[in-house]
Design a protein around this motif. Structure first.
Motif, mmCIF file in Angstrom:
data_model
loop_
_atom_site.group_PDB
_atom_site.id
_atom_site.type_symbol
_atom_site.label_atom_id
_atom_site.label_comp_id
_atom_site.label_asym_id
_atom_site.label_seq_id
_atom_site.Cartn_x
_atom_site.Cartn_y
_atom_site.Cartn_z
ATOM 1 N N GLN A 101 -13.019 -8.402 -0.344
ATOM 2 C CA GLN A 101 -12.073 -8.068 -1.417
ATOM 3 C C GLN A 101 -11.086 -6.987 -0.979
ATOM 4 O O GLN A 101 -9.892 -7.077 -1.258
ATOM 5 N N ALA A 102 -11.596 -5.978 -0.278
ATOM 6 C CA ALA A 102 -10.707 -4.903 0.177
ATOM 7 C C ALA A 102 -9.688 -5.428 1.186
ATOM 8 O O ALA A 102 -8.492 -5.086 1.108
ATOM 9 N N LEU A 107 -4.192 -6.989 2.496
ATOM 10 C CA LEU A 107 -3.245 -8.000 3.004
ATOM 11 C C LEU A 107 -2.184 -8.321 1.964
ATOM 12 O O LEU A 107 -1.000 -8.487 2.307
ATOM 13 N N GLN A 108 -2.581 -8.411 0.717
ATOM 14 C CA GLN A 108 -1.625 -8.695 -0.361
ATOM 15 C C GLN A 108 -0.579 -7.585 -0.454
ATOM 16 O O GLN A 108 0.615 -7.859 -0.590
ATOM 17 N N ILE A 109 -1.021 -6.337 -0.321
ATOM 18 C CA ILE A 109 -0.085 -5.194 -0.376
ATOM 19 C C ILE A 109 0.879 -5.244 0.804
ATOM 20 O O ILE A 109 2.094 -5.074 0.640
ATOM 21 N N ILE A 110 0.339 -5.511 1.999
ATOM 22 C CA ILE A 110 1.189 -5.555 3.200
ATOM 23 C C ILE A 110 2.202 -6.682 3.094
ATOM 24 O O ILE A 110 3.381 -6.505 3.433
ATOM 25 N N GLN A 135 -1.754 -3.464 11.282
ATOM 26 C CA GLN A 135 -2.605 -3.374 10.096
ATOM 27 C C GLN A 135 -2.888 -4.766 9.512
ATOM 28 O O GLN A 135 -4.007 -5.068 9.100
ATOM 29 N N LYS A 136 -1.850 -5.602 9.501
ATOM 30 C CA LYS A 136 -2.014 -6.963 8.984
ATOM 31 C C LYS A 136 -3.060 -7.718 9.804
ATOM 32 O O LYS A 136 -3.943 -8.376 9.254
ATOM 33 N N GLU A 137 -2.989 -7.614 11.141
ATOM 34 C CA GLU A 137 -3.954 -8.292 12.012
ATOM 35 C C GLU A 137 -5.368 -7.735 11.807
ATOM 36 O O GLU A 137 -6.346 -8.481 11.787
ATOM 37 N N LYS A 138 -5.448 -6.420 11.624
ATOM 38 C CA LYS A 138 -6.755 -5.785 11.391
ATOM 39 C C LYS A 138 -7.387 -6.333 10.101
ATOM 40 O O LYS A 138 -8.564 -6.708 10.078
ATOM 41 N N TYR A 139 -6.615 -6.393 9.035
ATOM 42 C CA TYR A 139 -7.153 -6.876 7.763
ATOM 43 C C TYR A 139 -7.440 -8.373 7.789
ATOM 44 O O TYR A 139 -8.387 -8.836 7.152
ATOM 45 N N LYS A 140 -6.651 -9.122 8.553
ATOM 46 C CA LYS A 140 -6.953 -10.556 8.721
ATOM 47 C C LYS A 140 -8.313 -10.728 9.405
ATOM 48 O O LYS A 140 -9.108 -11.579 9.015
ATOM 49 N N GLN A 141 -8.561 -9.926 10.424
ATOM 50 C CA GLN A 141 -9.836 -9.991 11.151
ATOM 51 C C GLN A 141 -11.005 -9.644 10.220
ATOM 52 O O GLN A 141 -12.027 -10.329 10.216
#
Length: 154
Positions: A101-102, A107-110, A135-141
């Motif tokens: 969820q986090a 990702l939605q915010i980015i 950051q986007k890649e980190k959250y995708k992972q």
């Protein structure tokens, strides 16, 4: 046909002796001691006792009381281990859900903001496009590790 008839007659003759052999009698002597035997005692009244035969006892029934207690303790320990394992798995599942969820929220915010402001050392600044992409890649992972079906196979 004749053989079957002979076998049937022989079996019929043996049946009373098999039934008599399976009889067990119970009686009490003059000293109050209870006895059991396969023949009725002469001169005494005896009670015919029903005996079940033909069934074997399981190894657990044949085991000593100590072995039975050890088996029960082993079963209880295994049950406790399974319950603890279930609790650990439940905690892991809940943690994965929270991580998922986090990550999805971040990702939605980015994705919805072209500029992202962060605070570092008491000062605010905007992330560079490269930092945003990192950051986007980190959250995708994180989302891939925690949201998909592979996350439940840990």
């Amino acid at each position: 046909m004749f053989r079957h008839l002979i076998l049937l007659v022989l079996f019929g003759l043996m049946l009373p002796s098999l039934v008599a052999a399976a009889s067990v009698y119970r009686w009490t002597d003059e000293n109050g001691v209870v006895h059991y035997g396969d023949r009725e005692p002469s001169g005494r009244s005896a009670e015919k006792v029903s005996v079940k035969s033909g069934t074997s006892r399981s190894s657990e029934e044949r085991a000593s009381p100590q072995a039975q207690v050890e088996a029960m303790e082993k079963n209880e320990a295994e049950r406790t281990r399974r319950e603890n394992e279930s609790a650990v798995e439940e905690a892991r599942r809940k943690q994965r859900e929270a991580n998922c969820q986090a990550a999805e929220a971040n990702l939605q915010i980015i994705r919805s903001n072209a500029r992202i402001r962060v605070e570092e050392n008491g000062e605010q600044r905007y992330l560079t496009p490269e930092e945003i992409e990192e950051q986007k890649e980190k959250y995708k992972q994180v989302a891939e590790e925690n949201c998909g079906p592979a996350a439940s196979e840990d």
